[in-house]
Write an enzyme that holds these catalytic residues in place. Sequence first.
Site, PDB file in Angstrom:
ATOM      1  N   GLU A  40      -3.050   6.975  18.637  1.00 36.19           N
ATOM      2  CA  GLU A  40      -2.043   6.242  17.700  1.00 36.19           C
ATOM      3  C   GLU A  40      -1.444   5.163  18.145  1.00 36.19           C
ATOM      4  O   GLU A  40      -1.083   4.042  17.461  1.00 36.19           O
ATOM      5  CB  GLU A  40      -1.201   7.354  17.193  1.00 36.19           C
ATOM      6  CG  GLU A  40      -1.537   8.423  16.320  1.00 36.19           C
ATOM      7  CD  GLU A  40      -1.938   7.976  14.872  1.00 36.19           C
ATOM      8  OE1 GLU A  40      -1.769   6.870  14.695  1.00 36.19           O
ATOM      9  OE2 GLU A  40      -2.949   8.874  14.471  1.00 36.19           O
ATOM     10  N   TYR A 123       6.869   6.918  12.346  1.00 33.91           N
ATOM     11  CA  TYR A 123       5.343   7.106  11.970  1.00 33.91           C
ATOM     12  C   TYR A 123       4.585   7.818  13.074  1.00 33.91           C
ATOM     13  O   TYR A 123       3.794   8.933  13.052  1.00 33.91           O
ATOM     14  CB  TYR A 123       4.583   5.774  11.832  1.00 33.91           C
ATOM     15  CG  TYR A 123       3.110   6.047  11.883  1.00 33.91           C
ATOM     16  CD1 TYR A 123       2.411   6.667  10.883  1.00 33.91           C
ATOM     17  CD2 TYR A 123       2.159   5.646  12.984  1.00 33.91           C
ATOM     18  CE1 TYR A 123       0.890   6.872  11.044  1.00 33.91           C
ATOM     19  CE2 TYR A 123       1.056   5.779  13.140  1.00 33.91           C
ATOM     20  CZ  TYR A 123       0.374   6.178  12.126  1.00 33.91           C
ATOM     21  OH  TYR A 123      -1.008   6.480  12.283  1.00 33.91           O
ATOM     22  N   ASP A 141       2.242   4.559   7.648  1.00 36.03           N
ATOM     23  CA  ASP A 141       1.629   3.699   8.241  1.00 36.03           C
ATOM     24  C   ASP A 141       1.309   2.702   6.973  1.00 36.03           C
ATOM     25  O   ASP A 141       1.709   2.609   5.949  1.00 36.03           O
ATOM     26  CB  ASP A 141       0.696   3.772   9.124  1.00 36.03           C
ATOM     27  CG  ASP A 141      -0.792   4.128   8.367  1.00 36.03           C
ATOM     28  OD1 ASP A 141      -0.573   4.289   7.060  1.00 36.03           O
ATOM     29  OD2 ASP A 141      -1.880   4.102   9.014  1.00 36.03           O
ATOM     30  N   CYS A 195      -8.470   2.021  -0.587  1.00 35.24           N
ATOM     31  CA  CYS A 195      -7.285   1.197  -0.944  1.00 35.24           C
ATOM     32  C   CYS A 195      -6.866  -0.146  -0.063  1.00 35.24           C
ATOM     33  O   CYS A 195      -5.861  -0.150   0.380  1.00 35.24           O
ATOM     34  CB  CYS A 195      -5.958   1.974  -1.420  1.00 35.24           C
ATOM     35  SG  CYS A 195      -4.852   1.095  -2.566  1.00 35.24           S
ATOM     36  N   CYS A 205     -12.251   4.639  -7.513  1.00 36.51           N
ATOM     37  CA  CYS A 205     -11.194   5.148  -6.866  1.00 36.51           C
ATOM     38  C   CYS A 205     -10.815   6.594  -7.821  1.00 36.51           C
ATOM     39  O   CYS A 205     -10.699   6.713  -8.910  1.00 36.51           O
ATOM     40  CB  CYS A 205      -9.872   4.384  -7.146  1.00 36.51           C
ATOM     41  SG  CYS A 205      -8.571   5.013  -6.577  1.00 36.51           S
ATOM     42  N   CYS A 211      -3.339   5.249 -11.432  1.00 37.38           N
ATOM     43  CA  CYS A 211      -2.620   4.249 -10.469  1.00 37.38           C
ATOM     44  C   CYS A 211      -1.845   3.270 -11.326  1.00 37.38           C
ATOM     45  O   CYS A 211      -2.408   2.700 -12.497  1.00 37.38           O
ATOM     46  CB  CYS A 211      -3.711   3.827  -9.566  1.00 37.38           C
ATOM     47  SG  CYS A 211      -2.994   2.379  -8.830  1.00 37.38           S
TER      48      CYS A 211
END
Length: 364
Positions: A40, A123, A141, A195, A205, A211
């Site tokens: 990470e 995060y 994130d 995305c 999608c 959306c």
Amino acid sequence: MNQNSDNSHFSNALINWYSNNKRDLPWRNTQDPYIIWISEIILQQTRVAQGVDYFLRFIQRFPDVKSLAEAREEDVLKYWQGLGYYSRARNLHAAAQKIMEIHGGKFPDTFEAILALPGIGDYTASAIASFSFQLPHAVLDGNVLRFLARYFGISSPVDNTKTRQEIKELADSLLDTTHPDNFNQAIMEFGALQCVPKNPNCSECPFENSCLSLANHSVNQIPRKKTKTPPRDRYFYYLCLISNESIFLQKRTQKDIWHNLYELPLVETDEIITISELEQNDFFKNLTNDTTYKLHAISSPIKHQLSHQTIHANFITYLVNSKETQNNIDHFLQVPIKEVNNYPVSRLTEKFFKKHFQEQYIEK
């Protein structure tokens, strides 16, 4: 349909997409918090394609908290070389030492204790807590931020504290608390692969019909960000002084992104200068006082873009008399060219070494 049903539909669609599209990445095959932590931190400012090799090399050298904690900072920086943002490496080292000191070498298993480690924010703590310990903390994130801003049609700047908190609360509300690890991996991967920042393939999608930014024809306008201050220009003139198959290095002591890395003698100016002007600079004159030197080579200008500054670098190579140098630059470290790879340097300097000392430069 109630809120729980909506969330269940969202989660199921996301997990189904993830099961069919996820990448096989080395840190996904473990729940070891140390391995997940290292991955990470590397991926904070590094693309996955670039980060994998660095991750594998770093883990091979520092396979656990103990080995990282006991290493010299110089060694940690060397294995981080090329990734940039070196404060990440320094914080990793400091956090490993704190884990050894406070937690007896065992990686902490609560969100609060993880968050208290140097260099770890909300995060990263959420990622480790959910991936390793299945704790219900939603990740946020850049990829998740973009996806949720588009999905909910949020047009306010996402780098605004209030807006970010709003999106964080939405992420928390959507989180599948029974499988937070899988959900968080899925939503991060969805933002990274589906995305995407520019021209996402919305026709394929799974959220095409729900959306809001797609419905409002604003996908490519979201997320919005505040106007940034233009980066500051800095002009670096590195002096590569060659004497008897050696060069001279110094450890950078300024508290900046290159703190504790090694560098060539440096003249920094506010504007472009000529070689004649460089040789009249006080630092240059003091460095070469009573020393015979000869201009050998001038590199092409190199533009190095950082977050808030643009560095315009030139590497100027001089041949200097080996017997005369000792009195003038004895506070620099004289390093045989064939050994320069033993010292952690910036990516900018590393590229110069590889290009100009190709035969002597041995990459680890």
